[in-house]
Design an enzyme around this catalytic site. Sequence first.
Site, PDB file in Angstrom:
ATOM      1  N   ARG A 191      34.908  20.142  18.735  1.00 47.65           N
ATOM      2  CA  ARG A 191      35.458  21.642  18.557  1.00 47.65           C
ATOM      3  C   ARG A 191      34.885  23.234  18.653  1.00 47.65           C
ATOM      4  O   ARG A 191      35.001  24.032  17.921  1.00 47.65           O
ATOM      5  CB  ARG A 191      35.829  21.468  16.879  1.00 47.65           C
ATOM      6  N   LYS A 202      35.403  34.480  28.394  1.00 47.14           N
ATOM      7  CA  LYS A 202      36.502  33.956  28.812  1.00 47.14           C
ATOM      8  C   LYS A 202      36.156  32.758  29.646  1.00 47.14           C
ATOM      9  O   LYS A 202      35.130  32.621  30.452  1.00 47.14           O
ATOM     10  CB  LYS A 202      37.312  34.522  30.187  1.00 47.14           C
ATOM     11  N   GLU A 258      32.571  43.662  42.525  1.00 43.61           N
ATOM     12  CA  GLU A 258      32.939  43.879  41.049  1.00 43.61           C
ATOM     13  C   GLU A 258      32.076  45.014  40.327  1.00 43.61           C
ATOM     14  O   GLU A 258      32.865  45.969  39.471  1.00 43.61           O
ATOM     15  CB  GLU A 258      32.844  42.739  40.154  1.00 43.61           C
ATOM     16  N   LYS A 311      31.261  45.898  31.109  1.00 46.79           N
ATOM     17  CA  LYS A 311      31.830  44.924  30.889  1.00 46.79           C
ATOM     18  C   LYS A 311      31.827  44.600  29.281  1.00 46.79           C
ATOM     19  O   LYS A 311      32.856  44.408  28.722  1.00 46.79           O
ATOM     20  CB  LYS A 311      31.211  43.758  31.473  1.00 46.79           C
ATOM     21  N   GLU A 331      42.080  40.747  25.323  1.00 44.55           N
ATOM     22  CA  GLU A 331      43.118  41.375  26.325  1.00 44.55           C
ATOM     23  C   GLU A 331      44.212  41.502  25.990  1.00 44.55           C
ATOM     24  O   GLU A 331      45.262  41.150  26.583  1.00 44.55           O
ATOM     25  CB  GLU A 331      42.867  40.227  27.594  1.00 44.55           C
ATOM     26  N   ARG A 361      41.148  45.607  28.296  1.00 50.31           N
ATOM     27  CA  ARG A 361      40.524  44.573  29.042  1.00 50.31           C
ATOM     28  C   ARG A 361      41.146  44.301  30.527  1.00 50.31           C
ATOM     29  O   ARG A 361      40.448  43.697  31.337  1.00 50.31           O
ATOM     30  CB  ARG A 361      40.470  43.154  28.152  1.00 50.31           C
ATOM     31  N   ASN A 406      41.096  43.983  35.741  1.00 50.99           N
ATOM     32  CA  ASN A 406      41.792  43.210  36.747  1.00 50.99           C
ATOM     33  C   ASN A 406      42.337  44.153  37.849  1.00 50.99           C
ATOM     34  O   ASN A 406      43.122  43.809  38.703  1.00 50.99           O
ATOM     35  CB  ASN A 406      43.294  42.615  36.343  1.00 50.99           C
ATOM     36  N   HIS A 423      42.768  42.933  41.371  1.00 47.94           N
ATOM     37  CA  HIS A 423      42.757  41.484  41.272  1.00 47.94           C
ATOM     38  C   HIS A 423      43.966  40.777  41.544  1.00 47.94           C
ATOM     39  O   HIS A 423      44.071  39.457  42.135  1.00 47.94           O
ATOM     40  CB  HIS A 423      42.002  40.836  40.024  1.00 47.94           C
ATOM     41  N   HIS A 462      44.121  37.923  44.242  1.00 46.48           N
ATOM     42  CA  HIS A 462      44.422  36.575  43.733  1.00 46.48           C
ATOM     43  C   HIS A 462      45.439  35.929  44.982  1.00 46.48           C
ATOM     44  O   HIS A 462      45.497  34.759  45.282  1.00 46.48           O
ATOM     45  CB  HIS A 462      45.083  36.285  42.600  1.00 46.48           C
ATOM     46  N   HIS A 476      35.690  35.739  47.018  1.00 45.44           N
ATOM     47  CA  HIS A 476      36.460  36.350  45.927  1.00 45.44           C
ATOM     48  C   HIS A 476      36.240  37.938  45.876  1.00 45.44           C
ATOM     49  O   HIS A 476      37.178  38.765  46.099  1.00 45.44           O
ATOM     50  CB  HIS A 476      36.273  35.893  44.576  1.00 45.44           C
TER      51      HIS A 476
HETATM   52  N1  GLY Z   1      36.951  38.810  34.414  1.00 45.04           N
HETATM   53  C1  GLY Z   1      37.761  39.681  33.560  1.00 45.04           C
HETATM   54  C2  GLY Z   1      37.719  39.560  32.248  1.00 45.04           C
HETATM   55  O1  GLY Z   1      36.608  39.178  31.734  1.00 45.04           O
HETATM   56  O2  GLY Z   1      38.585  40.013  31.363  1.00 45.04           O
END
Ligand code: GLY
Length: 372
Positions: free
Chosen positions: A131, A153, A195, A237, A247, A251, A255, A258, A262, A275
Amino acid sequence: MTPKPTGETTMATVDLVLPHHRYTVHIGPGLLSELGQRVRATAPHQRAALIVDDKIAGTHGPAAEASLQSAGYDPLVTTMTSGEDHKNLSTVEALYHKLLDERLERRSPVVALGGGIVGDTGGFVAASYLRGVPFVQCPTTLLAMVDASVGGKVGVNMPQGKNLIGAFHQPVLVVIDTDTLKTLSRRDFVCGLAECVKHGVIRDPELFDWIDANIQPILDLDPGTLVELVQRNVRIKAAVVMEDEKEAGVRAHLNFGHTFAHAIEAGTEYGRYLHGEAVSLGMVAAARLGVELGRCEGGLVDQLVALLNKIGLPTTTDGLPETDKLMDIMRSDKKVKAGRVRLILPDKLGAVSIVDDTPDDVVAKSWDSIRG
Ligand code: GLY
């Protein structure tokens, strides 16, 4: 902050303060040798798991293992094959078995050493094993340093799409040894810069100009410049994540480019573009779309294209599939809201907005704008 002269290196830290977590990102050359003592100061235990990217198992794995040992850990060291194909539940299950067989406990930290794939997969293991156990990110690619290693994430891919299974599991510590960038291929390093440019466009015109002014020492891997590059980007970031950890809003600005990227990656079976290259093309398409919709000035596209070209990232390509195929993939992206493609479009350098109602024919036109 002024650029440091060549040769003068320094260490830097960035703190993340979130409602339920607080952690520090340490940035500097040679930090891998201090990994063990930093982990011990944050997550003390007898055991630790070190999940190492197979690409760097021979180069950086031994230093990380030795550092953990010298700090008193008896680490379980295991490698993971990098590559999107391995970022899946089978790899996660195999890692669970190893951790269980070795009786790693709830307080045993899991350290992920490598690129974003190992960080995301190792992080998901850390989020769910017993957990949830303490998680340490030790990224060795520029892409992972400035993006994936910060913000919590974690997750894996499914046959239906990328990153569909996952969690928010903040690390307790991030250790970035900028010397590891010296072992990246030029192509991989340059991809991380996509990035960084993205961070400039969405939030920080000064960073955009700083990258432009410092591109030569950056590409020459000047140690002091690399520390500053990573610190500036991690700060952005971190600021975004501190504003919106889960998000719910801002946040999503990360993207930018992106949704196009993608579709490019999926439409070419992840085989043609890395990428960062897809993100570079995606940012140009999104910026052109912004101009087409009258949301921003054409000069922004010119500035963006000029910087990406200077870095050596693609801004046009002859390798894209048909626009209809790309549009279908875009519509199946998990960021689609009520059937409409959700895009992040620039307002000006340093500011973007979430746009949900872009007509398909205008999006289709922006695909054509990056065909070379
Ligand atoms: N890579 C996008 C984020 O961490 O929200």
